[in-house]
Design a protein around this motif. Structure first.
Motif, mmCIF file in Angstrom:
data_model
loop_
_atom_site.group_PDB
_atom_site.id
_atom_site.type_symbol
_atom_site.label_atom_id
_atom_site.label_comp_id
_atom_site.label_asym_id
_atom_site.label_seq_id
_atom_site.Cartn_x
_atom_site.Cartn_y
_atom_site.Cartn_z
ATOM 1 N N THR A 115 0.830 -1.203 0.000
ATOM 2 C CA THR A 115 0.000 0.000 0.000
ATOM 3 C C THR A 115 0.867 1.256 0.000
ATOM 4 O OG1 THR A 115 -1.698 -1.211 1.221
ATOM 5 C CG2 THR A 115 -1.882 1.187 1.203
ATOM 6 N N ALA A 116 1.911 1.254 0.847
ATOM 7 C CA ALA A 116 2.811 2.411 0.941
ATOM 8 C C ALA A 116 3.541 2.641 -0.372
ATOM 9 C CB ALA A 116 3.811 2.201 2.073
ATOM 10 N N THR A 117 3.928 1.554 -1.031
ATOM 11 C CA THR A 117 4.632 1.661 -2.308
ATOM 12 C C THR A 117 3.708 2.237 -3.383
ATOM 13 O OG1 THR A 117 5.951 -0.271 -1.693
ATOM 14 C CG2 THR A 117 5.988 0.359 -4.008
ATOM 15 N N LEU A 118 2.440 1.873 -3.306
ATOM 16 C CA LEU A 118 1.461 2.297 -4.310
ATOM 17 C C LEU A 118 1.055 3.757 -4.151
ATOM 18 C CD1 LEU A 118 0.039 0.696 -6.604
ATOM 19 C CD2 LEU A 118 -1.888 0.394 -5.038
ATOM 20 N N VAL A 119 0.763 4.184 -2.909
ATOM 21 C CA VAL A 119 0.185 5.524 -2.728
ATOM 22 C C VAL A 119 0.942 6.413 -1.741
ATOM 23 C CG1 VAL A 119 -2.139 4.842 -3.418
ATOM 24 C CG2 VAL A 119 -1.492 4.666 -1.011
ATOM 25 N N GLU A 120 2.144 5.975 -1.305
ATOM 26 C CA GLU A 120 2.979 6.800 -0.437
ATOM 27 C C GLU A 120 2.321 7.261 0.857
ATOM 28 O OE1 GLU A 120 6.069 9.391 -1.752
ATOM 29 O OE2 GLU A 120 5.459 9.176 -3.833
ATOM 30 N N ILE A 121 1.864 6.304 1.654
ATOM 31 C CA ILE A 121 1.436 6.631 3.013
ATOM 32 C C ILE A 121 2.680 6.691 3.911
ATOM 33 C CG2 ILE A 121 -0.877 5.645 2.855
ATOM 34 C CD1 ILE A 121 0.411 3.123 4.318
ATOM 35 N N ASP A 122 2.609 7.451 5.020
ATOM 36 C CA ASP A 122 3.749 7.479 5.932
ATOM 37 C C ASP A 122 3.427 6.880 7.301
ATOM 38 O OD1 ASP A 122 2.384 9.494 7.338
ATOM 39 O OD2 ASP A 122 3.467 11.106 6.354
ATOM 40 N N ILE A 123 2.158 6.493 7.505
ATOM 41 C CA ILE A 123 1.791 5.850 8.778
ATOM 42 C C ILE A 123 0.693 4.817 8.529
ATOM 43 C CG2 ILE A 123 0.065 7.621 9.384
ATOM 44 C CD1 ILE A 123 0.993 7.266 12.345
ATOM 45 N N ALA A 124 0.799 3.705 9.222
ATOM 46 C CA ALA A 124 -0.263 2.700 9.217
ATOM 47 C C ALA A 124 -0.753 2.556 10.649
ATOM 48 C CB ALA A 124 0.257 1.364 8.700
ATOM 49 N N ARG A 175 10.659 3.816 3.510
ATOM 50 C CA ARG A 175 11.423 3.375 4.691
ATOM 51 C C ARG A 175 11.039 4.113 5.970
ATOM 52 N NH1 ARG A 175 17.074 3.563 2.110
ATOM 53 N NH2 ARG A 175 16.945 1.771 0.714
ATOM 54 N N ARG A 176 10.493 5.304 5.829
ATOM 55 C CA ARG A 176 10.133 6.080 7.031
ATOM 56 C C ARG A 176 8.756 5.698 7.578
ATOM 57 N NH1 ARG A 176 12.233 9.435 3.477
ATOM 58 N NH2 ARG A 176 10.215 10.301 2.865
ATOM 59 N N LEU A 177 8.130 4.749 6.933
ATOM 60 C CA LEU A 177 6.781 4.324 7.324
ATOM 61 C C LEU A 177 6.742 3.835 8.782
ATOM 62 C CD1 LEU A 177 3.883 3.526 6.397
ATOM 63 C CD2 LEU A 177 4.849 1.377 5.608
ATOM 64 N N THR A 178 5.796 4.348 9.569
ATOM 65 C CA THR A 178 5.647 3.890 10.947
ATOM 66 C C THR A 178 4.328 3.139 11.103
ATOM 67 O OG1 THR A 178 4.685 6.026 11.557
ATOM 68 C CG2 THR A 178 7.017 5.745 11.971
ATOM 69 N N VAL A 179 4.289 2.228 12.064
ATOM 70 C CA VAL A 179 3.086 1.448 12.353
ATOM 71 C C VAL A 179 2.757 1.641 13.825
ATOM 72 C CG1 VAL A 179 2.022 -0.827 12.319
ATOM 73 C CG2 VAL A 179 3.762 -0.270 10.638
ATOM 74 N N VAL A 180 1.518 2.065 14.101
ATOM 75 C CA VAL A 180 1.127 2.385 15.474
ATOM 76 C C VAL A 180 -0.253 1.828 15.784
ATOM 77 C CG1 VAL A 180 2.516 4.505 15.520
ATOM 78 C CG2 VAL A 180 0.118 4.608 14.815
ATOM 79 N N PRO A 181 -0.552 1.605 17.078
ATOM 80 C CA PRO A 181 -1.905 1.153 17.443
ATOM 81 C C PRO A 181 -2.933 2.281 17.306
ATOM 82 C CG PRO A 181 -0.348 0.891 19.296
ATOM 83 C CD PRO A 181 0.334 1.703 18.250
ATOM 84 N N ALA A 182 -4.156 1.906 16.998
ATOM 85 C CA ALA A 182 -5.263 2.874 16.926
ATOM 86 C C ALA A 182 -5.562 3.431 18.312
ATOM 87 C CB ALA A 182 -6.496 2.196 16.349
ATOM 88 N N LEU A 183 -6.150 4.618 18.335
ATOM 89 C CA LEU A 183 -6.467 5.287 19.609
ATOM 90 C C LEU A 183 -7.960 5.434 19.869
ATOM 91 C CD1 LEU A 183 -3.827 8.191 19.541
ATOM 92 C CD2 LEU A 183 -3.687 6.030 20.804
#
Length: 316
Positions: free
Chosen positions: A243-252, A283-291
């Motif tokens: 997904t990040a490669t396709l549309v350049e998200i920086d956080i999941a 590479r800067r993509l971060t993964v965090v829990p929902a709030l």
């Protein structure tokens, strides 16, 4: 305008929740019914009508200007219909038309539950301040929604970002959706437990075979339970990296029951992500829990209405 309220519905296979939500995302009135998921479509709709009836009985109802609906999918926002996998009585069901009739013709906006979570997390949660984000629900199924360019991106039918049905294993197990090796088939709660049991994990004396029980076994040092969670984490990492490669998200952002496993999920997930998200721009993509927690569906359904209104006002 700040006194206006939005009515919200969060429709799933277990419960139908409703709320009146203000412009700050606060829930002022709540209503709920169990989903009669095994009954015919009109019986399910009656439960929706009862929830709306409870909201309409509130003295605050006069301030309501629109209804937002987040529903288990697939949904089709272009036709106002829903066909939730876990509610067999609803197939191409005209939910928007039926709901609009109940609420006296107010504007109604329909989105998938994954898109609703994304709207909630971007407004109130872990994706706040991020213009490009993937927000996911990992529980009985795996769903998601996208924020792109600072705006909710539901797509034409309201299903964009449905990461659960990206294939990450070409030779993988057949998925009920008809494809093979889908993220959901590997990383959903029931599939984490299924894999652990197939590989020899045994539940404790209480017989609990949920993903939460598998997570507890990981914490207790069970290698088979750990292997199942690591496999789920790799599937999620592959889907997120794609997904990040396709549309350049920086956080999941990951919510849902499996997301509550904490480090049992996030440690192997972050490790796997380093193996899959290798190009310079991901590479800067971060993964965090929902709030946003259990109210995410309601807050997100309201957010989708409020954001659409703001965009229209701004001429976006």
């Amino acid at each position: 305008m700040h006194t206006d309220l939005v009515a919200a519905l969060d429709i799933g296979g277990t419960k139908i929740a409703g709320a009146l939500v203000d412009g700050h995302g606060s829930i002022l009135v709540r209503a709920q019914r169990a989903t009669p998921a095994r009954k015919d479509g009109d019986t399910v709709m009656r439960a929706v009508e009862e929830v709306l009836g409870d909201l309409m009985a509130s003295p605050l109802w006069g301030r309501v200007t629109a209804l937002g609906i987040g529903s288990a999918g697939p949904v089709d926002a272009s036709t106002g219909t829903v066909s939730p996998v876990n509610v067999p009585g609803w197939r191409g069901y005209p939910l928007v038309e039926r709901a609009r009739a109940v609420v006296g013709g107010l504007p109604v906006r329909l989105i998938g539950d994954g898109v609703a979570i994304a709207a909630a997390e971007h407004w109130q949660g872990a994706a706040r301040g991020h213009d490009n984000a993937l927000c996911m629900v990992v529980s009985t199924g795996v769903g998601g929604g996208l924020i792109l360019g600072g705006h909710l991106h539901p797509g034409p039918t309201g299903n964009a970002g449905h990461i659960g049905h990206i294939s990450v294993d070409l030779e993988g197990d057949p998925c009920p959706c008809g494809s093979r090796g889908c993220v959901e088939r590997i990383a959903s709660g029931p599939n984490i437990a299924r894999r652990a049991l197939a590989d020899g994990w045994r539940p404790g004396p209480d017989g609990d075979t949920s993903a939460a029980a598998v997570a507890a076994a990981v914490r207790a040092g069970d290698p088979v339970a750990l292997a199942s969670f690591e496999r789920a984490a790799r599937a999620l990492a592959a889907g997120i990296a794609a997904t990040a490669t396709l549309v350049e998200i920086d956080i999941a952002v990951i919510g849902g029951g499996v997301g509550k496993a904490g480090d049992v999920l996030f440690s192997p997930l972050r490790k796997a992500l380093a193996d899959y998200a290798t190009l310079s721009f991901v590479r800067r993509l971060t993964v965090v829990p929902a709030l946003t927690g259990t109210d995410a569906g309601l807050v997100g359904a309201a957010a989708a209405v409020l954001k659409a209104r703001m965009d229209a006002t701004a001429g976006v």
